[in-house]
Enzyme design. Structure first.
Site, mmCIF file in Angstrom:
data_model
loop_
_atom_site.group_PDB
_atom_site.id
_atom_site.type_symbol
_atom_site.label_atom_id
_atom_site.label_comp_id
_atom_site.label_asym_id
_atom_site.label_seq_id
_atom_site.Cartn_x
_atom_site.Cartn_y
_atom_site.Cartn_z
ATOM 1 N N GLY A 1 3.650 3.071 13.727
ATOM 2 C CA GLY A 1 4.519 1.923 13.977
ATOM 3 C C GLY A 1 4.162 1.235 15.289
ATOM 4 O O GLY A 1 4.115 0.000 15.367
ATOM 5 N N LYS B 1 0.831 -1.197 0.000
ATOM 6 C CA LYS B 1 0.000 0.000 0.000
ATOM 7 C C LYS B 1 0.867 1.250 0.000
ATOM 8 O O LYS B 1 1.571 1.536 0.958
ATOM 9 C CB LYS B 1 -0.912 0.053 1.238
ATOM 10 C CG LYS B 1 -1.957 1.167 1.058
ATOM 11 C CD LYS B 1 -2.595 1.621 2.333
ATOM 12 C CE LYS B 1 -1.820 2.670 3.056
ATOM 13 N NZ LYS B 1 -1.731 3.971 2.361
ATOM 14 N N SER C 1 5.406 6.827 10.419
ATOM 15 C CA SER C 1 5.510 7.518 11.700
ATOM 16 C C SER C 1 5.653 6.536 12.858
ATOM 17 O O SER C 1 5.192 5.399 12.797
ATOM 18 C CB SER C 1 4.280 8.393 11.927
ATOM 19 O OG SER C 1 3.132 7.586 12.013
ATOM 20 N N THR C 2 6.275 7.009 13.927
ATOM 21 C CA THR C 2 6.439 6.185 15.117
ATOM 22 C C THR C 2 5.076 5.838 15.721
ATOM 23 O O THR C 2 4.881 4.716 16.203
ATOM 24 C CB THR C 2 7.367 6.903 16.123
ATOM 25 O OG1 THR C 2 8.649 7.060 15.496
ATOM 26 C CG2 THR C 2 7.557 6.112 17.399
ATOM 27 N N CYS D 1 13.644 10.411 6.974
ATOM 28 C CA CYS D 1 13.667 9.891 8.346
ATOM 29 C C CYS D 1 15.047 9.986 8.960
ATOM 30 O O CYS D 1 15.188 10.178 10.155
ATOM 31 C CB CYS D 1 13.171 8.460 8.371
ATOM 32 S SG CYS D 1 13.937 7.463 7.103
ATOM 33 N N GLU E 1 10.529 14.955 15.758
ATOM 34 C CA GLU E 1 10.836 14.921 14.331
ATOM 35 C C GLU E 1 9.963 15.965 13.633
ATOM 36 O O GLU E 1 8.743 15.939 13.741
ATOM 37 C CB GLU E 1 10.523 13.529 13.775
ATOM 38 C CG GLU E 1 10.867 13.390 12.312
ATOM 39 C CD GLU E 1 10.695 11.962 11.799
ATOM 40 O OE1 GLU E 1 9.602 11.400 11.942
ATOM 41 O OE2 GLU E 1 11.676 11.419 11.250
ATOM 42 N N GLU F 1 10.385 0.703 10.151
ATOM 43 C CA GLU F 1 11.388 1.741 9.935
ATOM 44 C C GLU F 1 10.683 3.060 10.206
ATOM 45 O O GLU F 1 9.815 3.469 9.431
ATOM 46 C CB GLU F 1 11.935 1.631 8.502
ATOM 47 C CG GLU F 1 13.315 2.240 8.374
ATOM 48 C CD GLU F 1 13.232 3.681 7.993
ATOM 49 O OE1 GLU F 1 13.230 4.523 8.914
ATOM 50 O OE2 GLU F 1 13.146 3.961 6.805
HETATM 51 P P1 NAI Z 1 1.859 7.756 8.645
HETATM 52 O O1 NAI Z 1 2.657 6.843 9.488
HETATM 53 O O2 NAI Z 1 0.442 8.017 9.039
HETATM 54 O O3 NAI Z 1 1.832 7.218 7.135
HETATM 55 C C1 NAI Z 1 2.702 6.248 6.592
HETATM 56 C C2 NAI Z 1 1.898 5.177 5.881
HETATM 57 O O4 NAI Z 1 1.132 4.461 6.847
HETATM 58 C C3 NAI Z 1 0.902 5.690 4.858
HETATM 59 O O5 NAI Z 1 0.858 4.794 3.774
HETATM 60 C C4 NAI Z 1 -0.413 5.646 5.629
HETATM 61 O O6 NAI Z 1 -1.549 5.536 4.809
HETATM 62 C C5 NAI Z 1 -0.233 4.398 6.449
HETATM 63 N N1 NAI Z 1 -1.059 4.299 7.665
HETATM 64 C C6 NAI Z 1 -1.612 5.302 8.386
HETATM 65 N N2 NAI Z 1 -2.285 4.793 9.436
HETATM 66 C C7 NAI Z 1 -2.161 3.448 9.388
HETATM 67 C C8 NAI Z 1 -2.622 2.363 10.200
HETATM 68 N N3 NAI Z 1 -3.330 2.583 11.289
HETATM 69 N N4 NAI Z 1 -2.277 1.105 9.845
HETATM 70 C C9 NAI Z 1 -1.520 0.864 8.766
HETATM 71 N N5 NAI Z 1 -1.076 1.843 7.958
HETATM 72 C C10 NAI Z 1 -1.379 3.126 8.260
HETATM 73 O O7 NAI Z 1 2.650 9.115 8.556
HETATM 74 P P2 NAI Z 1 2.111 10.552 8.059
HETATM 75 O O8 NAI Z 1 0.869 10.904 8.788
HETATM 76 O O9 NAI Z 1 2.097 10.570 6.596
HETATM 77 O O10 NAI Z 1 3.286 11.483 8.593
HETATM 78 C C11 NAI Z 1 3.335 11.851 9.962
HETATM 79 C C12 NAI Z 1 4.748 11.956 10.440
HETATM 80 O O11 NAI Z 1 5.374 10.689 10.392
HETATM 81 C C13 NAI Z 1 5.645 12.841 9.603
HETATM 82 O O12 NAI Z 1 5.508 14.185 9.937
HETATM 83 C C14 NAI Z 1 6.991 12.288 9.945
HETATM 84 O O13 NAI Z 1 7.452 12.842 11.159
HETATM 85 C C15 NAI Z 1 6.745 10.818 10.136
HETATM 86 N N6 NAI Z 1 7.084 10.039 8.921
HETATM 87 C C16 NAI Z 1 8.213 9.277 8.912
HETATM 88 C C17 NAI Z 1 8.576 8.597 7.778
HETATM 89 C C18 NAI Z 1 9.807 7.773 7.697
HETATM 90 O O14 NAI Z 1 10.375 7.638 6.618
HETATM 91 N N7 NAI Z 1 10.234 7.132 8.748
HETATM 92 C C19 NAI Z 1 7.789 8.677 6.558
HETATM 93 C C20 NAI Z 1 6.566 9.436 6.679
HETATM 94 C C21 NAI Z 1 6.266 10.096 7.820
#
Ligand code: NAI
Ligand code: MG
Length: 479
Positions: A235, A178, A231-232, A286, A383, A252
């Site tokens: 995660g 996804k 996001s953490t 990240c 972050e 990650e």
């Molecule tokens: P997010 O963790 O919500 O999104 C990442 C992915 O997870 C997206 O595909 C989203 O649709 C999916 N997702 C969201 N809720 C989920 C759930 N309950 N179960 C399974 N999948 C789910 O992150 P978001 O809201 O886009 O960004 C928020 C913050 O997270 C950012 O400001 C940043 O600090 C951090 N982040 C870190 C990343 C990294 O590379 N480690 C990448 C993106 C965001």
């Protein structure tokens, strides 16, 4: 100050369809959720309508992946490798198209999507194609796990897809992936590439949608392995929901990397490294070097050079080949960057940005530097995931290490010194998965990547990256 004529990359090279379905069992199908749009964050223009996968759609995708697993996992590694090499070559052939599409959907400068993302994407497929028939030498057994459910973020849409799909397929697993809801387009073009490569139906399935769709993938009972980057908070949710299910998990997550500059460092190189560390990809990284730790004796000189350098960065149209800083990926991310930056000011840090014109439409944030930052400030702890650098100073190597490690995260760090002994002493004491020496944000598919503490667990890339996708465990000493 230089002035450049605009040098926009043509978008004619990509053919964006008005609407996209889900990619299940080798075909594009309708989704039964409510379709959503993806926009160009640099202009807020709608690019396409995207199908949303419901739990029932995810179930069909998992079934397709399960069925395909029987033949894909039984295929000799050398045969699977042919498909992966073919995919890698098609990515190279279509890299201009993929780079333009990535920049349109994500907002990142074409210079980066063309020169960093796409070469690394192809390299990752080539690298893991090479492992497919050599798994017995990796030390993790040769037995694939089964169906991998993979959820990826928007900051490196195609690169994160490559990090997830290439090792999974090389080891003989099948995949339901996804992409993030703001950046689905390159994953859908990748689905077309799977068709073009004649990949057997069901080996790769792409389901689009938001968090709910991601949760349906992660929680599906017939998914054997979960891989997540994001996001953490999410995660943590995922770790909780798969606990006790027997699913294998890699996470990650976030970071708050220190970039440590000692007084003997080559300052001009360090300045380039700092800029690359935090302003690459608008700081949506990240492992970004978001905390600059500079030795007090050179702090004033370094900051002067850094500010001069930031004055030369060009912010604007991501498709312009002169652009250094593109658009922030979404309104929500922009709001988060603004909120944390305002908090930095309120907590007493001093904010600085170069003079920089901001386009009228789209989501933008100027390169920003905070000085006078205390370790307790939110901008030093949380972050930000934007083009915002927090500067702290130190006097001794011991203090540098202590401050660098004073974070709930542990993904990466950078160290700048000409003294090899000091470099090794520092690197040994940093609690970070990756430590860069006189460089930053350098990636290679052969090098494992991953974090400590709240940055997650498991490694991606390199031989270590195979472990996440193989069921046999290796003898301890060979890891
Ligand atoms: P997010 O963790 O919500 O999104 C990442 C992915 O997870 C997206 O595909 C989203 O649709 C999916 N997702 C969201 N809720 C989920 C759930 N309950 N179960 C399974 N999948 C789910 O992150 P978001 O809201 O886009 O960004 C928020 C913050 O997270 C950012 O400001 C940043 O600090 C951090 N982040 C870190 C990343 C990294 O590379 N480690 C990448 C993106 C965001
Ligand atoms: Mg988009």
């Amino acid at each position: 100050m230089f002035e450049y004529a605009p040098a926009p990359e043509s978008r004619d090279v990509v053919d964006i369809k008005p609407s996209y379905g889900l990619f299940v069992n080798g075909e594009f199908v309708d989704g039964s959720g409510t379709a959503f749009k993806t926009i160009n964050p640099a202009s807020e223009e709608k690019l396409a309508e995207i199908a949303a996968a419901s739990a029932a759609d995810v179930d069909l995708a998992v079934q397709a992946a399960r069925k395909a697993f029987t033949t894909w996992s039984a295929m000799p590694g050398a045969e699977r490798a042919k498909y992966l090499f073919r995919i890698a070559r098609i990515i190279q052939e279509r890299s201009r198209e993929l780079a333009v599409l990535e920049s349109l959907d994500n907002g990142k400068p074409i210079r980066e999507s063309r020169d960093v993302d796409l070469p690394l994407v192809a390299a990752h497929f080539f690298y893991y194609a090479g492992w497919a028939d050599k798994l017995e030498y990796a030390g993790y057994g040769t037995r694939p796990i089964g169906v991998a459910g993979q959820v990826i973020p928007w900051n490196f849409p195609l690169l994160m897809l490559a990090w997830k799909i290439a090792p999974a397929l090389a080891c003989g697993n099948t995949v339901v992936l996804k992409p993030a809801e703001t950046t689905p387009l390159t994953a859908l073009l990748f689905a077309e590439i799977c068709q073009q490569a004649d990949l057997p139906p069901g080996v790769v399935n792409i389901v689009t949608g938001a968090g709910e769709t991601g949760a349906a993938v992660v929680n599906h009972p017939d998914v054997d392995k979960v891989a997540f980057t994001g996001s953490t908070e999410v995660g943590r949710l995922i770790a909780r929901s798969v606990a006790g299910t027997g699913k294998k998990v890699t996470l990650e997550l976030g970071g708050k990397a220190a970039n440590i500059v000692y007084e003997d460092a080559a300052l001009d190189q360090a300045v380039e490294g700092i800029v690359n560390g935090i302003f690459f990809n608008q700081g949506h990284v990240c492992c970004a070097g978001s905390r600059l730790l500079v030795q007090e004796s050179i702090a004033a000189e370094l900051l002067d050079s850094l500010k001069r350098r930031l004055g030369t960065l060009r912010l604007g149209d991501p498709l312009d080949k002169n652009t250094d800083i593109g658009a922030i990926n979404s309104a929500a991310q922009l709001a988060k960057i603004r909120e944390l930056s305002d908090a930095g000011e309120q907590e007493g840090a001093e904010r600085w940005s170069p003079a920089c014109a901001i386009p009228d439409r789209g989501f933008w944030f100027p390169p920003t530097v905070f000085t006078g930052v205390a370790q307790s400030h939110r901008i030093a702890r949380e972050e930000i995931f934007g083009p915002v650098l927090s500067v702290l100073t130190f006097r001794t190597p011991g203090e540098a290490v202590e401050k660098a490690n004073n974070t709930p995260f542990g993904l990466s760090a950078g160290v700048w010194t000409e003294k090899a002994s000091l470099m090794l002493w520092t690197a040994d004491r940093l609690r970070a998965g990756v430590v860069w020496s006189n460089t930053f944000n350098r990636f290679d598919p052969a090098s494992p990547f991953g974090g400590y503490k709240e940055s997650g667990y498991g490694r991606e890339g390199g031989r270590h990256g195979l472990e996440a996708y193989l069921a046999g465990s290796a003898p301890r000493e060979s890891r």
